[in-house]
Design a protein around this motif. Structure first.
Motif, short mmCIF file in Angstrom:
data_model
loop_
_atom_site.label_atom_id
_atom_site.label_comp_id
_atom_site.label_asym_id
_atom_site.label_seq_id
_atom_site.Cartn_x
_atom_site.Cartn_y
_atom_site.Cartn_z
N PRO A 198 0.73 -1.23 0.19
CA PRO A 198 0.05 -0.05 0.00
C PRO A 198 0.80 1.28 -0.02
CG PRO A 198 -0.95 -1.54 1.59
CD PRO A 198 0.42 -2.08 1.18
N ALA A 199 1.97 1.25 0.78
CA ALA A 199 2.73 2.64 0.65
C ALA A 199 3.45 2.80 -0.77
CB ALA A 199 4.17 2.30 1.66
N LEU A 200 3.55 1.75 -1.41
CA LEU A 200 4.19 1.97 -2.95
C LEU A 200 2.96 2.23 -3.88
CD1 LEU A 200 6.86 -1.00 -2.92
CD2 LEU A 200 7.36 1.54 -3.34
N VAL A 201 1.95 1.40 -3.72
CA VAL A 201 0.88 1.50 -4.85
C VAL A 201 0.07 2.69 -4.59
CG1 VAL A 201 -1.01 0.43 -5.93
CG2 VAL A 201 0.75 -0.94 -5.40
N LEU A 202 -0.43 2.83 -3.19
CA LEU A 202 -1.33 4.17 -2.91
C LEU A 202 -0.71 5.23 -2.35
CD1 LEU A 202 -4.02 1.72 -1.17
CD2 LEU A 202 -4.14 2.67 -3.75
N GLY A 203 0.39 4.99 -1.48
CA GLY A 203 0.98 5.97 -0.73
C GLY A 203 2.21 6.69 -1.69
#
Length: 223
Positions: free
Chosen positions: A18-23
């Motif tokens: 999530p940190a890479l894809v969304l954040g």
């Protein structure tokens, strides 16, 4: 955009992805000592098209991060280990940008009634590690506590967002504490800062000498 994000206890990517894809984190380092989980993490990074923005580091994160060229360079550190990530706090503090500091996202299983006590104790512990690391002027401030889920009756999985850094970075992120606290927690219900007391009150979920002992959880889930 987050420039450097270090994940202790990366697992298969529950928080890393999530940190890479969304954040939209610019780059992450994910530590994992289980070889099967590390392999799954690499697969998941590739499958989500972000493998070129991540490095998976196998081994004990408390050791591997000290050996690699990460120390003193990342903006944020995620410590997503339950029931406690205490064993990684010192290395996490060392990993933050040595000039300005950054953020720690600290997970833990906490008795519901001890939420505030845990947060104050957490900040006091981190502040001690910060002083040992030679950053006397840094602030240690818990700006938010998120309840991820109920782990057991009267025991919650919490994550504390803890600012650990210089006054200049504090100003840059727009966090106004006035002259109230150098170490403390933000009380969202009261819209006020609560400073850490001189004498800390240790919560029952503390690991003490670092030995994993979950008898405290049994005491809080009976009946």
């Amino acid at each position: 955009m987050i420039r450097g994000f270090l994940f202790y206890f990366g697992g298969i990517g529950y928080y890393t992805l999530p940190a890479l894809v969304l954040g939209k984190a610019k780059y992450v380092y994910a530590c994992e000592w289980n070889s099967h989980a590390a392999a799954a993490l690499r697969h998941n990074l590739t499958a989500n098209g972000v493998g070129n923005r991540a490095t998976v580091i196998e081994g004990d994160s408390r050791v591997t991060t000290m050996r690699l060229d990460i120390i003193g360079k990342v903006d944020r550190v995620s410590l997503g280990l339950l029931p406690s990530s205490e064993g990684g706090w010192l290395a996490a503090v060392h990993s933050l940008n040595k000039e300005t500091g950054g953020w720690l996202h600290v997970h833990g299983n906490v008795p519901t009634a001890e939420r505030t006590k845990w947060a104050l104790w957490l900040c006091s512990q981190i502040a001690s590690l910060v002083r040992e690391s030679g950053h006397e002027g840094w602030h240690v401030l818990c700006t938010h506590i998120e309840k991820v889920k109920s782990f057991a009756p009267r025991v919650d999985h919490l994550v504390a967002d803890v600012f650990v850094g210089s006054q200049s970075l504090l100003n840059a992120v727009g966090c106004d504490i006035g002259n109230r606290c150098k170490t403390g927690i933000w009380q969202e219900d009261k819209r006020a800062w609560l400073c850490c007391p001189d004498r800390e009150d240790t919560p029952t979920c503390a690991l003490g000498a670092g030995v994993l002992d979950q008898r405290w959880m049994m005491a809080n889930t009976e009946h």
